[in-house]
Design a protein around this motif. Structure first.
Motif, PDB file in Angstrom:
ATOM      1  N   GLN A  32      41.162 109.856 117.897  1.00  0.00           N
ATOM      2  CA  GLN A  32      42.129 110.080 116.830  1.00  0.00           C
ATOM      3  C   GLN A  32      42.674 108.726 116.383  1.00  0.00           C
ATOM      4  OE1 GLN A  32      42.596 113.329 115.718  1.00  0.00           O
ATOM      5  NE2 GLN A  32      40.920 113.692 117.178  1.00  0.00           N
ATOM      6  N   ASP A  33      43.359 108.708 115.261  1.00  0.00           N
ATOM      7  CA  ASP A  33      43.980 107.469 114.802  1.00  0.00           C
ATOM      8  C   ASP A  33      44.922 106.914 115.869  1.00  0.00           C
ATOM      9  OD1 ASP A  33      42.661 107.582 112.407  1.00  0.00           O
ATOM     10  OD2 ASP A  33      44.351 108.470 111.293  1.00  0.00           O
ATOM     11  N   GLY A  34      44.841 105.602 116.098  1.00  0.00           N
ATOM     12  CA  GLY A  34      45.695 104.951 117.089  1.00  0.00           C
ATOM     13  C   GLY A  34      45.137 104.981 118.498  1.00  0.00           C
ATOM     14  N   GLU A  35      43.932 105.534 118.677  1.00  0.00           N
ATOM     15  CA  GLU A  35      43.345 105.636 120.007  1.00  0.00           C
ATOM     16  C   GLU A  35      42.183 104.665 120.182  1.00  0.00           C
ATOM     17  OE1 GLU A  35      44.281 110.237 121.339  1.00  0.00           O
ATOM     18  OE2 GLU A  35      42.289 109.765 120.540  1.00  0.00           O
ATOM     19  N   VAL A  36      41.820 104.450 121.458  1.00  0.00           N
ATOM     20  CA  VAL A  36      40.674 103.612 121.805  1.00  0.00           C
ATOM     21  C   VAL A  36      39.819 104.339 122.837  1.00  0.00           C
ATOM     22  CG1 VAL A  36      41.680 101.357 121.278  1.00  0.00           C
ATOM     23  CG2 VAL A  36      42.120 102.403 123.501  1.00  0.00           C
ATOM     24  N   LEU A  37      38.528 104.035 122.827  1.00  0.00           N
ATOM     25  CA  LEU A  37      37.605 104.535 123.842  1.00  0.00           C
ATOM     26  C   LEU A  37      37.310 103.386 124.794  1.00  0.00           C
ATOM     27  CD1 LEU A  37      35.748 106.795 124.936  1.00  0.00           C
ATOM     28  CD2 LEU A  37      33.945 105.852 123.456  1.00  0.00           C
ATOM     29  N   LEU A  38      37.534 103.630 126.084  1.00  0.00           N
ATOM     30  CA  LEU A  38      37.440 102.567 127.076  1.00  0.00           C
ATOM     31  C   LEU A  38      36.326 102.838 128.086  1.00  0.00           C
ATOM     32  CD1 LEU A  38      41.245 102.202 127.926  1.00  0.00           C
ATOM     33  CD2 LEU A  38      39.935 100.943 126.204  1.00  0.00           C
ATOM     34  N   ASP A  39      35.695 101.752 128.489  1.00  0.00           N
ATOM     35  CA  ASP A  39      34.715 101.772 129.572  1.00  0.00           C
ATOM     36  C   ASP A  39      35.330 101.009 130.751  1.00  0.00           C
ATOM     37  OD1 ASP A  39      32.384 102.012 131.044  1.00  0.00           O
ATOM     38  OD2 ASP A  39      31.439 100.259 130.118  1.00  0.00           O
ATOM     39  N   GLU A  79      35.225 101.457 121.469  1.00  0.00           N
ATOM     40  CA  GLU A  79      35.468 101.874 120.092  1.00  0.00           C
ATOM     41  C   GLU A  79      36.967 101.912 119.864  1.00  0.00           C
ATOM     42  OE1 GLU A  79      34.745 105.839 117.246  1.00  0.00           O
ATOM     43  OE2 GLU A  79      33.767 105.681 119.217  1.00  0.00           O
ATOM     44  N   SER A  80      37.403 101.571 118.664  1.00  0.00           N
ATOM     45  CA  SER A  80      38.842 101.533 118.396  1.00  0.00           C
ATOM     46  C   SER A  80      39.179 102.134 117.045  1.00  0.00           C
ATOM     47  CB  SER A  80      39.357 100.087 118.450  1.00  0.00           C
ATOM     48  OG  SER A  80      40.728 100.034 118.097  1.00  0.00           O
ATOM     49  N   LYS A  81      40.219 102.939 117.055  1.00  0.00           N
ATOM     50  CA  LYS A  81      40.857 103.386 115.824  1.00  0.00           C
ATOM     51  C   LYS A  81      42.319 102.942 115.815  1.00  0.00           C
ATOM     52  CE  LYS A  81      37.941 107.253 114.447  1.00  0.00           C
ATOM     53  NZ  LYS A  81      37.927 108.671 113.971  1.00  0.00           N
ATOM     54  N   ALA A  82      42.564 101.796 116.480  1.00  0.00           N
ATOM     55  CA  ALA A  82      43.898 101.212 116.557  1.00  0.00           C
ATOM     56  C   ALA A  82      43.885  99.844 115.887  1.00  0.00           C
ATOM     57  CB  ALA A  82      44.344 101.085 118.010  1.00  0.00           C
ATOM     58  N   ALA A  83      44.980  99.495 115.262  1.00  0.00           N
ATOM     59  CA  ALA A  83      45.030  98.270 114.463  1.00  0.00           C
ATOM     60  C   ALA A  83      44.921  97.009 115.308  1.00  0.00           C
ATOM     61  CB  ALA A  83      46.329  98.245 113.657  1.00  0.00           C
ATOM     62  N   VAL A  92      44.151  96.259 130.088  1.00  0.00           N
ATOM     63  CA  VAL A  92      44.587  96.738 131.396  1.00  0.00           C
ATOM     64  C   VAL A  92      45.670  97.781 131.193  1.00  0.00           C
ATOM     65  CG1 VAL A  92      46.348  94.923 131.666  1.00  0.00           C
ATOM     66  CG2 VAL A  92      45.368  96.009 133.701  1.00  0.00           C
ATOM     67  N   GLY A  93      45.720  98.739 132.082  1.00  0.00           N
ATOM     68  CA  GLY A  93      46.747  99.777 132.000  1.00  0.00           C
ATOM     69  C   GLY A  93      46.667 100.706 133.195  1.00  0.00           C
ATOM     70  N   TYR A  94      47.651 101.612 133.280  1.00  0.00           N
ATOM     71  CA  TYR A  94      47.622 102.672 134.290  1.00  0.00           C
ATOM     72  C   TYR A  94      46.933 103.864 133.650  1.00  0.00           C
ATOM     73  CZ  TYR A  94      50.455  99.968 137.447  1.00  0.00           C
ATOM     74  OH  TYR A  94      50.887  98.991 138.293  1.00  0.00           O
ATOM     75  N   LEU A  95      45.711 104.109 134.082  1.00  0.00           N
ATOM     76  CA  LEU A  95      44.805 104.993 133.373  1.00  0.00           C
ATOM     77  C   LEU A  95      44.172 105.999 134.329  1.00  0.00           C
ATOM     78  CD1 LEU A  95      43.051 102.165 131.310  1.00  0.00           C
ATOM     79  CD2 LEU A  95      44.816 103.738 130.470  1.00  0.00           C
ATOM     80  N   ILE A 101      37.256 106.756 128.890  1.00  0.00           N
ATOM     81  CA  ILE A 101      38.663 107.104 128.697  1.00  0.00           C
ATOM     82  C   ILE A 101      39.010 106.993 127.218  1.00  0.00           C
ATOM     83  CG2 ILE A 101      41.043 106.565 129.334  1.00  0.00           C
ATOM     84  CD1 ILE A 101      39.831 105.050 131.788  1.00  0.00           C
ATOM     85  N   ALA A 102      39.433 108.097 126.614  1.00  0.00           N
ATOM     86  CA  ALA A 102      39.974 108.089 125.251  1.00  0.00           C
ATOM     87  C   ALA A 102      41.492 108.209 125.358  1.00  0.00           C
ATOM     88  CB  ALA A 102      39.401 109.246 124.439  1.00  0.00           C
ATOM     89  N   ILE A 103      42.204 107.218 124.836  1.00  0.00           N
ATOM     90  CA  ILE A 103      43.642 107.170 125.081  1.00  0.00           C
ATOM     91  C   ILE A 103      44.330 106.381 123.970  1.00  0.00           C
ATOM     92  CG2 ILE A 103      43.666 105.010 126.422  1.00  0.00           C
ATOM     93  CD1 ILE A 103      45.509 106.557 128.454  1.00  0.00           C
ATOM     94  N   SER A 104      45.631 106.612 123.824  1.00  0.00           N
ATOM     95  CA  SER A 104      46.406 105.862 122.839  1.00  0.00           C
ATOM     96  C   SER A 104      46.403 104.374 123.185  1.00  0.00           C
ATOM     97  CB  SER A 104      47.847 106.374 122.803  1.00  0.00           C
ATOM     98  OG  SER A 104      48.676 105.506 122.047  1.00  0.00           O
ATOM     99  N   ALA A 105      46.271 103.552 122.157  1.00  0.00           N
ATOM    100  CA  ALA A 105      46.276 102.102 122.371  1.00  0.00           C
ATOM    101  C   ALA A 105      47.606 101.608 122.926  1.00  0.00           C
ATOM    102  CB  ALA A 105      45.957 101.384 121.063  1.00  0.00           C
ATOM    103  N   THR A 106      48.670 102.393 122.780  1.00  0.00           N
ATOM    104  CA  THR A 106      49.970 101.984 123.322  1.00  0.00           C
ATOM    105  C   THR A 106      49.999 102.026 124.845  1.00  0.00           C
ATOM    106  OG1 THR A 106      50.844 104.239 123.148  1.00  0.00           O
ATOM    107  CG2 THR A 106      51.158 102.788 121.246  1.00  0.00           C
ATOM    108  N   GLU A 107      48.997 102.655 125.465  1.00  0.00           N
ATOM    109  CA  GLU A 107      48.956 102.787 126.928  1.00  0.00           C
ATOM    110  C   GLU A 107      48.286 101.598 127.606  1.00  0.00           C
ATOM    111  OE1 GLU A 107      50.402 105.314 128.661  1.00  0.00           O
ATOM    112  OE2 GLU A 107      51.181 105.962 126.703  1.00  0.00           O
ATOM    113  N   VAL A 108      47.769 100.657 126.825  1.00  0.00           N
ATOM    114  CA  VAL A 108      47.055  99.525 127.418  1.00  0.00           C
ATOM    115  C   VAL A 108      47.565  98.213 126.833  1.00  0.00           C
ATOM    116  CG1 VAL A 108      44.978 100.865 127.900  1.00  0.00           C
ATOM    117  CG2 VAL A 108      45.182  99.665 125.716  1.00  0.00           C
ATOM    118  N   ARG A 109      47.232  97.127 127.515  1.00  0.00           N
ATOM    119  CA  ARG A 109      47.639  95.785 127.091  1.00  0.00           C
ATOM    120  C   ARG A 109      46.408  94.888 127.091  1.00  0.00           C
ATOM    121  NH1 ARG A 109      49.181  91.518 130.481  1.00  0.00           N
ATOM    122  NH2 ARG A 109      49.275  92.988 132.231  1.00  0.00           N
ATOM    123  N   LYS A 110      46.190  94.185 125.986  1.00  0.00           N
ATOM    124  CA  LYS A 110      45.064  93.261 125.901  1.00  0.00           C
ATOM    125  C   LYS A 110      45.314  92.057 126.803  1.00  0.00           C
ATOM    126  CE  LYS A 110      42.365  90.576 122.534  1.00  0.00           C
ATOM    127  NZ  LYS A 110      42.207  90.218 121.105  1.00  0.00           N
TER     128      LYS A 110
END
Length: 332
Positions: A32-39, A79-83, A92-95, A101-110
């Motif tokens: 969804q908008d604002g989310e990222v797919l993580l490996d 993949e990213s749908k976050a700005a 990195v994040g608590y995931l 993992i498909a999750i809001s970009a606000t849950e992780v830190r570059k």
């Protein structure tokens, strides 16, 4: 996209077993908008997770049954749908424990991995490093020439604590559970003395011999009999940073040991429990110091890396039998 996840299947009584965990096949939803797919690249296993498996009030809520276990993870953005994030970024994040993992970009830190191993953000530049920094610097506050004792000294937090204590000019004594760990701490991390508690019959006497001038700072990762022995050797105005009690986490009944509070009183000592989240407003201070020490070569680090997402439960259980040197990680 098909993926796997690991959920909490039951609340363990005593030491967790393989039955505590359940593997499930899942479908990863479309972004969804604002989310990222993580490996996931590296997944952290930590002693504190054992407490969250209990249905009991604590500083962190219990893990829900039949839901994915959550912990520290370093991941690559697929993949990213976050700005603010693009494919290829490292975060990195608590995931959740999932293979995708498909999750809001606000849950992780570059994070910056230029010249820094990504796994370090789960160790020396992550929660263990921050824990070591604030527990020792803020609570222990060692002065040059003082004696610092660290239990669980070869663990993810302990190896950092000892090195910071040496940077601060203290004499450092470690407590660990094998001859290999004793050698590692003395040869690589600069510990002045290390005691193998598994081959020592009288810990109180061994600590007294290693610290003839007494103990000024105790960084407690373990609890139990080891802490009883250290407390008996405290100096006046000693400080205890109460970080962990891994010796007691799997107990099914409350043990009664020596009553340490009379010693705390008569030695006019300070004992303070702490949770790293309490220091969140000061994380920048710690990261700057830790990062500088790593780049200057003053702070070394060891990792125990287990290969394969399917090995997560086994790696977690290995924490309680001392299978790790430094930070225990799973390479997903």
């Amino acid at each position: 996209m098909k993926a796997k996840q690991i959920v909490l299947a039951e609340r363990p009584k005593g030491l967790p077993t393989a039955a505590t965990f359940r593997f499930e096949d899942i479908e990863t939803p479309a972004l969804q908008d604002g989310e990222v797919l993580l490996d996931p690249l590296y997944i952290s296993v930590d002693p504190y997770m054992r407490g969250r498996m209990n249905d009991a009030k604590s500083y962190a809520p219990p893990y829900p049954l039949d839901a994915p276990i959550v912990g520290g993870i370093v991941a690559k953005v697929l993949e990213s749908k976050a700005a603010d994030l693009t494919a290829g970024d490292t975060v990195v994040g608590y995931l959740p424990w999932k293979t995708k993992i498909a999750i809001s970009a606000t849950e992780v830190r570059k994070v910056d991995v230029n010249g820094i191993p990504p796994s370090y953000y789960l160790g020396v530049l992550g929660m263990p490093g921050l824990t070591a920094y604030f527990g020792l610097v803020d609570i222990g506050n060692p002065k040059p020439g003082e004696t610092v004792v660290v239990s669980g000294a070869a663990g993810a937090v302990g190896i950092v604590v000892g090195q910071i204590a040496k940077i601060k000019g203290a004499r450092v004594i470690g407590i660990a559970g094998s001859d290999d760990k004793v050698a590692l701490l003395k040869e690589k991390y600069g510990y002045d003395e290390v005691i193998n508690y598994k081959t020592t019959e009288d810990m109180k006497a061994a600590i007294a011999a290693a610290a003839p001038d007494g103990v000024d700072v105790y960084f407690d990762n373990v609890g139990g009999d080891i802490t009883d022995a250290v407390v008996a050797n405290l100096n006046f105005f000693a400080r205890i940073a109460l970080c962990g009690q891994i010796a007691l986490y799997n107990n099914t009944k409350v043990e009664t040991g020596p009553r340490i509070l009379p010693t705390i009183l008569t030695r006019k000592a300070l004992i303070k429990g702490f949770i790293i989240g309490d220091y969140a407003p000061r994380f920048g201070e710690a990261m700057q110091a830790l990062g500088s020490w790593v780049k200057e070569g003053k702070l070394q680090y060891t990792e125990t890396i287990v290969d394969g997402f399917d090995q997560l439960p086994e790696a977690f259980l290995g924490l309680f039998s001392g299978q790790n040197q430094g930070k225990m990680l799973v390479k997903a």
